[in-house]
Design a protein around this motif. Structure first.
Motif, PDB file in Angstrom:
ATOM      1  N   THR A 256      -2.440   2.361  -6.754  1.00  0.00           N
ATOM      2  CA  THR A 256      -3.428   3.408  -6.519  1.00  0.00           C
ATOM      3  C   THR A 256      -4.016   3.931  -7.818  1.00  0.00           C
ATOM      4  OG1 THR A 256      -1.648   5.057  -6.450  1.00  0.00           O
ATOM      5  CG2 THR A 256      -2.351   4.123  -4.345  1.00  0.00           C
ATOM      6  N   THR A 297       0.245  -2.108  -3.144  1.00  0.00           N
ATOM      7  CA  THR A 297       0.753  -0.751  -3.284  1.00  0.00           C
ATOM      8  C   THR A 297       2.156  -0.671  -2.707  1.00  0.00           C
ATOM      9  OG1 THR A 297       0.193   1.577  -2.853  1.00  0.00           O
ATOM     10  CG2 THR A 297      -0.222   0.019  -1.072  1.00  0.00           C
ATOM     11  N   VAL A 310      -4.849   4.947   0.841  1.00  0.00           N
ATOM     12  CA  VAL A 310      -4.749   3.630   1.517  1.00  0.00           C
ATOM     13  C   VAL A 310      -5.393   3.689   2.895  1.00  0.00           C
ATOM     14  CG1 VAL A 310      -2.763   2.873   0.177  1.00  0.00           C
ATOM     15  CG2 VAL A 310      -2.380   4.062   2.333  1.00  0.00           C
TER      16      VAL A 310
END
Length: 344
Positions: A256, A297, A310
């Motif tokens: 991220t 991730t 996400v």
């Protein structure tokens, strides 16, 4: 509009928060989400080679975690203090978090270890924050390396035996208070195999702050005050990313932190360009993420800004279904946990 924080909640058993890293980085499990088909696959992280192809760009954050937690004492009373370095202001002046903060006033002198590192509080700030100016002999990072501990997230309560396991194998630019944990799954051999197969490895830097762990405390996520973090993307990296876009190669962001950097630059310029600065970008549905085509991730905590990010990429309903399956299948969550590969 999915701006109610409770729409990002799910039941996470505490025992699924991984407390220790696996011995072999690349042996983590990997859940693969294909957003176009809303299809979920269960694989192992080394299988990522089957999903990334020649011409794709893997974008990795090469920040390095500082051993930023120091234990010392007040010189005047001998009272114990814990100091956590947040970021460098200028020279030897750092913003830090202090425990117990109320006991440290402007002018208080702190001593660490055998006195080889000292600090004087120069300014009191809110929420336990302080500005301190360090004094020492030699090179600060070497002194810090000798005296400091890795600042593991508050959800991890076990001691870390090998501090290198909280660094990526490509960590280079010192300055983070936390690791870009999606990158912890890569080994040098796996990266070499990907590069040998024609995958482009592109590096940027975003120094991760402790704000990444700060819970969202408002009901309406639009009112959340996002933390700012410093990023850098150089000209060579920008050119390689633009070339991939032009030649229909996919851009797969590792973590991220890389995503926030790429999206910050792409929204500002409409393309990738060499840039550096502070970003407080907050990505959540119904925003569109246009800078990347995929994301590696970890599994994030309920009601966190990271699960919102996400969700902006894969869709909230699909993400929450994937998380329900992750809990059922007993995937390991958070910094030392398993991986998720999201492909648009």
């Amino acid at each position: 509009m999915t701006t109610d924080i409770n729409q990002y909640d799910f039941d996470l058993p505490e025992e699924l928060i991984a407390q220790t890293p696996l011995k072999d980085r690349a042996s983590s499990r990997m859940m693969v989400l294909k957003t176009g088909e809303e299809k979920i696959e269960h694989r192992t992280f080394t299988d990522i080679k089957e999903y990334i192809q020649a011409g794709d760009c893997l974008v990795l954050n090469d920040t390095k975690v500082l051993p930023a937690r120091l234990y010392g004492m007040k010189e005047d009373t001998g009272g114990k203090v814990e100091v956590l370095l947040l970021h460098q202001h200028e020279g030897d002046v750092w913003e830090v978090l202090m425990k117990p903060a109320k006991k440290v006033k402007e002018g208080t002198v702190l001593s660490f270890g055998d006195g080889s590192l000292k600090a004087v509080c120069t300014k009191e700030m809110e929420h336990g924050g302080r500005l301190v100016e360090f004094s020492y002999e030699g090179i600060f990072l070497e002194v810090l390396d000798a005296l400091g501990e890795m600042p593991l997230p508050p959800y991890i309560t076990e001691q870390l035996e090998d501090r290198d396991r909280y660094q990526t194998v490509y960590a280079k630019e010192e300055g983070s208070a936390a690791a870009p944990t999606a990158g912890l799954h890569f080994t040098e051999n796996l990266l070499q195999e990907l590069e040998d197969s024609g995958v482009n490895l592109v590096y940027l830097t975003l120094h991760v702050g402790l704000g990444t762990f700060r819970p969202v405390s408002v009901e309406n996520v639009e009112e959340h005050d996002m933390h700012a973090e410093f990023y850098t993307l150089d000209e060579e990296a920008a050119e390689r990313l633009n070339k991939a876009k032009e030649e229909q190669g996919r851009i797969i962001s590792i973590g991220t932190t890389s995503t926030r950097t790429l999206e910050t630059i792409y929204r500002e310029h409409g393309r990738f360009t060499a840039d550096s600065g502070w970003t407080d970008i907050f990505i959540y549905p119904p925003q569109q993420v246009k800078s990347i085509d995929g994301l590696v991730t970890n599994f994030h905590l309920p009601k966190s800004t990271l699960i919102m990010l996400v969700s902006a990429i894969a869709g909230r309903d699909f993400i929450l279904e994937a998380y329900r399956r992750a809990v059922t299948e007993k995937y390991r969550f958070f910094s030392f946990g398993d991986a998720m590969l999201i492909l648009k």
